[in-house]
Each structure stands twice: as C-alpha cells, then as structure tokens.
Design an enzyme around this catalytic site. Structure first.
Site, mmCIF file in Angstrom:
data_model
loop_
_atom_site.group_PDB
_atom_site.id
_atom_site.type_symbol
_atom_site.label_atom_id
_atom_site.label_comp_id
_atom_site.label_asym_id
_atom_site.label_seq_id
_atom_site.Cartn_x
_atom_site.Cartn_y
_atom_site.Cartn_z
ATOM 1 N N GLU A 157 72.773 29.511 33.105
ATOM 2 C CA GLU A 157 71.469 28.952 32.779
ATOM 3 C C GLU A 157 71.342 27.347 33.340
ATOM 4 O O GLU A 157 72.101 26.559 32.958
ATOM 5 C CB GLU A 157 71.033 29.049 31.476
ATOM 6 N N VAL A 158 70.320 27.083 33.952
ATOM 7 C CA VAL A 158 69.795 25.741 34.571
ATOM 8 C C VAL A 158 71.235 25.085 35.027
ATOM 9 O O VAL A 158 71.435 23.979 34.540
ATOM 10 C CB VAL A 158 69.134 25.047 33.512
#
Length: 263
Positions: A157-158
């Site tokens: 994630e990110v």
C-alpha cells in the site's frame, strides 16, 4: 457460474496476468463486483463475511482479522481456522510475522501487509512509505520477513511504483497493490472510494466513479417525503381507503360473538 479461484490458481498465474480486487462492505456490493468481473474481494471479519460469501460464491475472499483481536500465535491459529470455516479463502493479518508463521504452518493462507499499514500508522503516519533508500530497505526487509513466515499474499500500500514492481517481480507471494500504480498482481481499491459513498477523506490514489453520497441523500429525502405523504393521508382520512380494508357483515360478527360465548 464461474469456478471459484483457489490460492493455487492465483499463484500459478502470477506474472502472466493481473486481477482487479475490491474491498466490499456488504453482500450487495460483492454481488455487483462479481457481475462486473471482479473475482478477488476482501471484507471484514464481522457479519459481513457470511453475506459476502453467500452473494459471491465464485470469488476469492481475503478476510481481515481485526488487529489486536488475538494476543498469541495460538489464538491466531484458532481465529484463522474459524474464518476459513466461515468462508474465507485467505486471512488478512497485520500482526507480526510470528503470528503469520503460526497460521501458515497449519496451512492457513495468510495475507500480510507492507508500506502504509493503517494499523501501524503510529510509526509512519498516513503517507507514502519507502520514498528514501533507507525506508525502502525497511519495506523490503518486511517483505522478506513475511515471505519467510509463509504468507501467501501481500498487500502493498502506497509505496513508490518502482519499489512495488521490484517486490512483485522478486517475491512468490501474490501482491495486492493499492496506490502502487499498476505494478502489483492485483489492482486494489475500496468500494466506498469507487462508489463515492462517504463524505470523508479520499486518498490520492483513489478515484470516485459515482456519487453515492448524493444518491443516498436523494433516497433519504424520498423516504421522508413518502412518510409525510402517508401521515397526511391518515390525518385527512384518505388512508385507509375502502380497498385497504377487509369487511364482514353485521350478521356474521353477531354470529361470531355468539359462538365465542358458547366455547
């Protein structure tokens, strides 16, 4: 009905195809996702799981184990088996690798998490993770720890696209990418962001494809209008009308009263 993919099927196709993945909040969203061709779903471990499983029997479902709900590897194993029994195909776990290893040793497919991990954001903040060489190295070490623990899937994630691409190319785990460009094995978003169904913060990587906030506001306004119309007709005597009532003759009522006294 399309055959339900198993973990083996997904891992066998890693590197040769990419999948869409959606986190859903109820059975209606799960059914819509499958109808739209999305076969990898995630959901929470509360009552949502049974509704999602029933609505999407052909989907691969990774189910979130609530962070802090288990306090030992043994508890994690018991909770993991319970989620599988209830319909999960994999168990998302943001606990430490020793919890994941305990479940993996018992054959429970586990989804780990690196990058921006909301349950660990006290240490990183809610921001992109891995932009510097030092921080990217920590992400890579975390990936290797989860891989060594036996995790089958990995939410990424990110993190920078280049870092996500390197992780995807070098790990046997199925990478589930959120905010990582198109580098991972799945393109992962939350249904509430796609539908525009909340008035809170929308992450930079998310995109709204509808405005359910406005839609539900309209639905609520129509509810109020319908209730007011009904109340007004009751007040005026227009409701209930003759067609809404069941009648009986005076003679039949008198006979019923007489019969009740004889009983």
């Amino acid at each position: 009905m399309t055959a339900r993919p198993r973990l083996h099927d997904l891992l066998r196709q890693k590197g040769s195809r990419k999948w869409l993945q959606l986190h859903v909040d109820n059975g209606e969203e799960a059914a819509a996702a499958v109808e739209a061709g999305i076969v990898i779903l995630s959901c929470e471990a509360d009552g949502t799981l049974e509704a999602v499983r029933a609505a999407a029997p052909s989907a691969f479902v990774s189910v979130g184990m609530v962070h802090g709900s288990v306090a030992s590897p043994d508890e994690a194993v018991r909770a993991g088996f319970d989620l599988l029994r209830r319909g999960a195909d994999a168990v998302y776990c943001s606990h430490s690798p020793r919890f994941i290893e305990a479940m993996a040793r018992e054959g429970i497919p586990v989804t780990g998490h690196v990058g921006l991990v909301p349950n660990r954001a006290a240490w990183t903040g809610f921001r992109a993770v891995g932009r510097t060489p030092q921080e990217a190295a920590r992400v890579l070490r975390a990936v290797k720890d989860l891989e060594n623990a036996g995790a089958a899937c990995l939410e990424v994630e990110v993190v920078p696209v280049q870092l996500a691409a390197h992780i995807t190319a070098t790990t046997p785990m199925l990478t589930m990418g959120m905010g990582c460009g198109d580098a991972c094995d799945t393109q992962y978003l939350f249904s509430c962001d796609v539908l525009g169904s909340h008035a809170g913060h929308y992450p930079r990587h998310a995109r709204r494809y509808d405005d359910f906030v406005a839609l539900m506001a309209e639905v609520q306004a129509r509810r109020v209008a319908a209730f007011r119309a009904w109340a007004a007709e009751v007040d005026s005597g227009a409701y209930p009308a003759a067609r809404h009532r069941i009648e009986m003759s005076a003679e039949d009522l008198a006979r019923a009263i007489e019969l009740s006294r004889l009983a």
